[in-house]
Scaffold this active site. Structure first.
Site, PDB file in Angstrom:
ATOM      1  N   GLU A  40      23.221  23.611 -63.529  1.00 50.42           N
ATOM      2  CA  GLU A  40      22.381  22.559 -62.940  1.00 50.42           C
ATOM      3  C   GLU A  40      23.216  21.299 -62.762  1.00 50.42           C
ATOM      4  O   GLU A  40      23.536  20.610 -63.732  1.00 50.42           O
ATOM      5  CB  GLU A  40      21.175  22.261 -63.828  1.00 50.42           C
ATOM      6  CG  GLU A  40      20.293  21.137 -63.285  1.00 50.42           C
ATOM      7  CD  GLU A  40      19.277  20.619 -64.284  1.00 50.42           C
ATOM      8  OE1 GLU A  40      18.862  19.456 -64.140  1.00 50.42           O
ATOM      9  OE2 GLU A  40      18.893  21.369 -65.212  1.00 50.42           O
ATOM     10  N   ARG A  44      22.952  12.644 -59.903  1.00 53.42           N
ATOM     11  CA  ARG A  44      23.010  11.310 -60.516  1.00 53.42           C
ATOM     12  C   ARG A  44      24.265  10.542 -60.113  1.00 53.42           C
ATOM     13  O   ARG A  44      24.418   9.382 -60.508  1.00 53.42           O
ATOM     14  CB  ARG A  44      22.969  11.428 -62.045  1.00 53.42           C
ATOM     15  CG  ARG A  44      21.713  12.087 -62.579  1.00 53.42           C
ATOM     16  CD  ARG A  44      21.730  12.187 -64.086  1.00 53.42           C
ATOM     17  NE  ARG A  44      20.633  13.003 -64.587  1.00 53.42           N
ATOM     18  CZ  ARG A  44      20.434  13.287 -65.868  1.00 53.42           C
ATOM     19  NH1 ARG A  44      21.267  12.807 -66.786  1.00 53.42           N
ATOM     20  NH2 ARG A  44      19.422  14.049 -66.232  1.00 53.42           N
ATOM     21  N   THR A  68      17.703  16.621 -61.288  1.00 51.83           N
ATOM     22  CA  THR A  68      17.319  15.234 -61.025  1.00 51.83           C
ATOM     23  C   THR A  68      16.905  15.051 -59.564  1.00 51.83           C
ATOM     24  O   THR A  68      17.227  14.060 -58.919  1.00 51.83           O
ATOM     25  CB  THR A  68      18.440  14.239 -61.414  1.00 51.83           C
ATOM     26  OG1 THR A  68      19.083  14.658 -62.610  1.00 51.83           O
ATOM     27  CG2 THR A  68      17.852  12.847 -61.680  1.00 51.83           C
ATOM     28  N   LYS A 128       9.856  22.966 -66.527  1.00 53.99           N
ATOM     29  CA  LYS A 128      10.824  22.304 -67.401  1.00 53.99           C
ATOM     30  C   LYS A 128      10.060  21.315 -68.286  1.00 53.99           C
ATOM     31  O   LYS A 128       9.364  20.444 -67.767  1.00 53.99           O
ATOM     32  CB  LYS A 128      11.854  21.574 -66.536  1.00 53.99           C
ATOM     33  CG  LYS A 128      12.756  20.595 -67.271  1.00 53.99           C
ATOM     34  CD  LYS A 128      13.678  19.902 -66.272  1.00 53.99           C
ATOM     35  CE  LYS A 128      14.525  18.842 -66.928  1.00 53.99           C
ATOM     36  NZ  LYS A 128      15.499  18.261 -65.992  1.00 53.99           N
TER      37      LYS A 128
END
Length: 209
Positions: A40, A44, A68, A128
């Site tokens: 993953e 960011r 994200t 999640k």
């Protein structure tokens, strides 16, 4: 692969922050060499999408996703970069619509029972739990297992190599997310052998004892 297959492909899903594109391929190779295939890459940093493209092209054994992802434009950009899945820290109406239209599966984030109910209403049963420790950790996952027996979780946030086995032992946990596999200090030193060692430790968590 559907999202549950992806979640079960590695006991730990590393949460990766890439500052430099040139780190991407050797990092992915190091993780795969250690037995961790699901990666993953969080959106960011400015380098994230280029890092994803590089990993997808150079490391075909890796199952590369984007994390994200907080709005549809990011989801679209991640899909265009070649990801196999997308992870979000939460869920909004616009992200629900984008996720349903996406050619790759979305793993949305939840923190409360109401979040879980809303995600289920939208058709998502692979979720999640984020941030896992702040949300109640193992106690929360046990509590959610009663009313939401059809939901599988990837708890992420504050989990370590030492605490991961307790999470993975829960029947409603398919994998855990963790940032400890790719610490910035090792990336900056380009110590890929050390990262492979961390990946081996994490991969072993999925082996029968």
């Amino acid at each position: 692969m559907d999202i549950l297959d992806i979640m079960r492909a590695s006991p730990v899903m590393p949460v990766i922050v890439v500052d430099k594109v040139e780190q991407a391929v050797p990092l992915a190779q190091a993780l795969v060499a250690g037995g961790i295939r699901v990666l993953e890459v969080t959106l960011r940093t400015p380098a994230a999408l280029d890092a994803i493209r590089a990993m997808v092209e150079a490391v075909p054994d890796a199952i590369v996703g984007a994390g994200t992802v907080t709005h549809p434009a990011e989801l679209e950009a991640a899909v265009n970069a070649g990801v196999r899945f997308v992870v979000s820290p939460g869920l909004t109406d616009s992200l629900v619509a984008a996720g349903k239209a996406s050619p790759v599966p979305l793993l949305p984030g939840v923190m409360t029972p109401s979040d879980v109910m809303r995600a289920r209403d939208a058709g998502f049963r692979r979720l999640k739990l984020f941030p896992a420790q702040q949300a109640g950790g193992i106690g929360m996952l046990k509590a959610l297992g009663g009313p939401f027996a059809d939901v599988m979780f990837c708890p992420t946030g504050g989990i370590s190599l030492e605490t991961a086995p307790d999470f993975l032992a829960l029947p409603n946990v398919a994998c855990v997310g963790g940032s400890w596999l790719t610490p910035k200090a090792l990336l900056d030193k380009q110590d890929w052998a050390a990262i492979t060692g961390l990946a081996r430790q994490a991969a072993a968590l999925g082996q029968p004892q």
